[in-house]
Scaffold this motif. Structure first.
Motif, PDB file in Angstrom:
ATOM      1  N   TYR A  11      68.346  17.370  24.781  1.00 24.07           N
ATOM      2  CA  TYR A  11      68.643  18.033  24.133  1.00 24.07           C
ATOM      3  C   TYR A  11      67.020  18.649  23.821  1.00 24.07           C
ATOM      4  O   TYR A  11      66.534  17.714  23.104  1.00 24.07           O
ATOM      5  N   VAL A  16      68.223  11.966  25.005  1.00 21.55           N
ATOM      6  CA  VAL A  16      69.334  11.235  24.704  1.00 21.55           C
ATOM      7  C   VAL A  16      70.299  10.104  25.612  1.00 21.55           C
ATOM      8  O   VAL A  16      70.141   9.191  25.350  1.00 21.55           O
ATOM      9  N   PRO A  35      76.560   1.540  19.596  1.00 24.79           N
ATOM     10  CA  PRO A  35      76.210   1.986  18.801  1.00 24.79           C
ATOM     11  C   PRO A  35      76.345   3.654  18.372  1.00 24.79           C
ATOM     12  O   PRO A  35      76.500   4.189  19.123  1.00 24.79           O
ATOM     13  N   SER A  36      76.659   4.215  17.208  1.00 27.88           N
ATOM     14  CA  SER A  36      76.483   5.261  16.812  1.00 27.88           C
ATOM     15  C   SER A  36      76.032   6.762  17.684  1.00 27.88           C
ATOM     16  O   SER A  36      74.448   5.307  16.626  1.00 27.88           O
ATOM     17  N   GLY A  37      75.431   7.418  17.969  1.00 29.39           N
ATOM     18  CA  GLY A  37      74.141   7.809  18.793  1.00 29.39           C
ATOM     19  C   GLY A  37      74.034   7.567  20.043  1.00 29.39           C
ATOM     20  O   GLY A  37      72.902   7.425  20.127  1.00 29.39           O
ATOM     21  N   SER A  38      74.168   6.821  20.798  1.00 28.60           N
ATOM     22  CA  SER A  38      73.844   5.902  21.636  1.00 28.60           C
ATOM     23  C   SER A  38      74.166   6.596  23.181  1.00 28.60           C
ATOM     24  O   SER A  38      73.552   6.405  24.098  1.00 28.60           O
ATOM     25  N   GLY A  39      75.172   7.950  22.591  1.00 30.53           N
ATOM     26  CA  GLY A  39      74.923   8.357  23.881  1.00 30.53           C
ATOM     27  C   GLY A  39      75.968   8.539  24.527  1.00 30.53           C
ATOM     28  O   GLY A  39      76.336   9.123  25.983  1.00 30.53           O
ATOM     29  N   LYS A  40      76.970   7.800  24.263  1.00 32.20           N
ATOM     30  CA  LYS A  40      78.230   7.572  24.369  1.00 32.20           C
ATOM     31  C   LYS A  40      79.113   9.222  24.806  1.00 32.20           C
ATOM     32  O   LYS A  40      79.176   8.956  26.999  1.00 32.20           O
ATOM     33  N   SER A  41      79.237   9.739  24.069  1.00 30.29           N
ATOM     34  CA  SER A  41      80.143  11.340  24.076  1.00 30.29           C
ATOM     35  C   SER A  41      79.391  12.132  25.183  1.00 30.29           C
ATOM     36  O   SER A  41      79.640  12.885  25.967  1.00 30.29           O
ATOM     37  N   THR A  42      78.089  12.001  25.095  1.00 32.20           N
ATOM     38  CA  THR A  42      77.123  13.085  25.569  1.00 32.20           C
ATOM     39  C   THR A  42      77.636  12.551  27.727  1.00 32.20           C
ATOM     40  O   THR A  42      77.100  13.056  28.268  1.00 32.20           O
TER      41      THR A  42
HETATM   42  P1  ADP Z   1      77.990   8.264  20.712  1.00 30.03           P
HETATM   43  O1  ADP Z   1      79.198   9.659  20.786  1.00 30.03           O
HETATM   44  O2  ADP Z   1      77.288   7.629  21.350  1.00 30.03           O
HETATM   45  O3  ADP Z   1      77.523   8.157  19.595  1.00 30.03           O
HETATM   46  P2  ADP Z   1      76.079  11.142  21.541  1.00 30.03           P
HETATM   47  O4  ADP Z   1      76.654  11.099  22.515  1.00 30.03           O
HETATM   48  O5  ADP Z   1      77.205  11.581  20.436  1.00 30.03           O
HETATM   49  O6  ADP Z   1      76.179   9.356  20.584  1.00 30.03           O
HETATM   50  O7  ADP Z   1      75.184  11.786  20.996  1.00 30.03           O
HETATM   51  C1  ADP Z   1      73.418  10.812  21.219  1.00 30.03           C
HETATM   52  C2  ADP Z   1      72.671  11.598  20.190  1.00 30.03           C
HETATM   53  O8  ADP Z   1      72.325  12.601  21.730  1.00 30.03           O
HETATM   54  C3  ADP Z   1      72.146  11.895  18.653  1.00 30.03           C
HETATM   55  O9  ADP Z   1      71.518  11.285  18.755  1.00 30.03           O
HETATM   56  C4  ADP Z   1      73.061  12.570  18.908  1.00 30.03           C
HETATM   57  O10 ADP Z   1      72.831  13.751  17.749  1.00 30.03           O
HETATM   58  C5  ADP Z   1      72.403  14.240  19.336  1.00 30.03           C
HETATM   59  N1  ADP Z   1      73.078  14.964  20.548  1.00 30.03           N
HETATM   60  C6  ADP Z   1      74.443  14.991  20.944  1.00 30.03           C
HETATM   61  N2  ADP Z   1      75.036  16.615  21.288  1.00 30.03           N
HETATM   62  C7  ADP Z   1      73.694  17.020  21.153  1.00 30.03           C
HETATM   63  C8  ADP Z   1      73.675  19.113  20.518  1.00 30.03           C
HETATM   64  N3  ADP Z   1      74.668  19.180  21.259  1.00 30.03           N
HETATM   65  N4  ADP Z   1      72.304  19.495  20.695  1.00 30.03           N
HETATM   66  C9  ADP Z   1      71.481  17.749  20.395  1.00 30.03           C
HETATM   67  N5  ADP Z   1      71.684  17.054  20.279  1.00 30.03           N
HETATM   68  C10 ADP Z   1      73.067  16.485  20.400  1.00 30.03           C
END
Ligand code: ADP
Ligand code: MG
Length: 250
Positions: A11, A16, A35-42
């Protein structure tokens, strides 16, 4: 069913996903922790091409997601082609995102009718069968706000299943629920797994991962740090980062 080959996602300057490699076989339940922020949702959002990956390759059901490869080059697919690929993949989020102004039944019928042009009577029959399956046939005429969070999430699962996906992605489906409502949603997911659905489940429910998961993936810092059976990963984690994470959550 799913192959991720060196998947990267940026991003802007934020890197990420930093080279995800993962294979999920047909019928496999793959649980993802980290952990939170590890990129799972992404990563989940990249699988169904809600996010475009910056580098690497992602295949679902033998199809390269979002692109056509020709002479070693990638050409982006048309919107309609991407939409067709996405229809194969059901997604359930932490927040249920039901349509508030529609009944439970209408929520489940909506996509088959609007997107697949399934005749209404047929779609109603399919939707009722699915509501039966998630234990909510008797709430078909209710509106989302009249349901508990657990019931709403079960409707969301039925709604995703209404498109007959070959892969289901779950992003922390029970994280927003009161503790006493978690079990009913996990039971529906377990039933789905036993029916042979291929599933990738981001979850903090270690009991579910242990009992239902075929594989357990630990993600940290945008990579897959460790992958194995739940027994292996939870019982004898090989990496320091996995050990540190598990010592906090188990
Ligand atoms: P998780 O689901 O493991 O908690 P995310 O995939 O939500 O992690 O996020 C991983 C990283 O990507 C985080 O640092 C988050 O801030 C960043 N991130 C997620 N979506 C966006 C976005 N649309 N724009 C910028 N940064 C993003
Ligand atoms: Mg997340």
């Amino acid at each position: 069913m799913v192959v991720a080959d060196n998947v990267h996602k940026h991003y802007g300057r934020t890197h990420v996903l930093r080279g995800i490699d993962l294979e999920v076989r047909r019928g496999e339940v793959c649980c993802v922790i980290g952990p939170s922020g590890s990129g799972k949702s992404t990563f989940l959002r990249c699988i169904n091409h809600l996010e475009k990956i910056s580098a690497g390759r992602l295949w679902v059901n033998g199809q390269l997601m979002g692109y056509r490869e020709k002479g070693g080059r990638l050409h982006e697919l048309r919107e309609s082609e991407i939409a067709a690929q996405r229809r194969e993949i059901g997604m359930v989020f932490q927040r249920f995102n039901l349509f508030p102004h529609m009944s439970v039944l209408a929520n489940v019928m909506e996509a088959p009718v609007q997107v697949k042009r399934v005749p209404r009577d047929e779609a109603r029959g399919i939707a009722m069968d699915l509501l039966e399956r998630v234990g909510l046939a008797d709430r078909a005429t209710a509106y989302p706000e009249q349901l508990s969070g657990g019931q709403q999430q079960r409707v969301a699962i039925a709604r995703a299943l209404a498109m007959s996906p070959s892969l289901m992605l779950f992003d922390e489906p029970t994280s927003a629920l009161d503790p006493e409502l978690v079990g009913e949603v996990l039971d529906v997911m377990k039933d789905l797994a036993e029916g042979g659905m291929t599933m990738i489940v981001v979850t903090h429910e270690m009991g579910f991962a242990r009992e239902v998961g075929d594989t357990l993936v630990f993600m940290d810092g945008g990579v897959v740090v460790e992958r194995g059976t739940p027994r292996e990963v939870l019982g004898s984690p090989q990496h320091e980062r996995t050990q540190a994470f598990l010592s906090k959550v188990l």
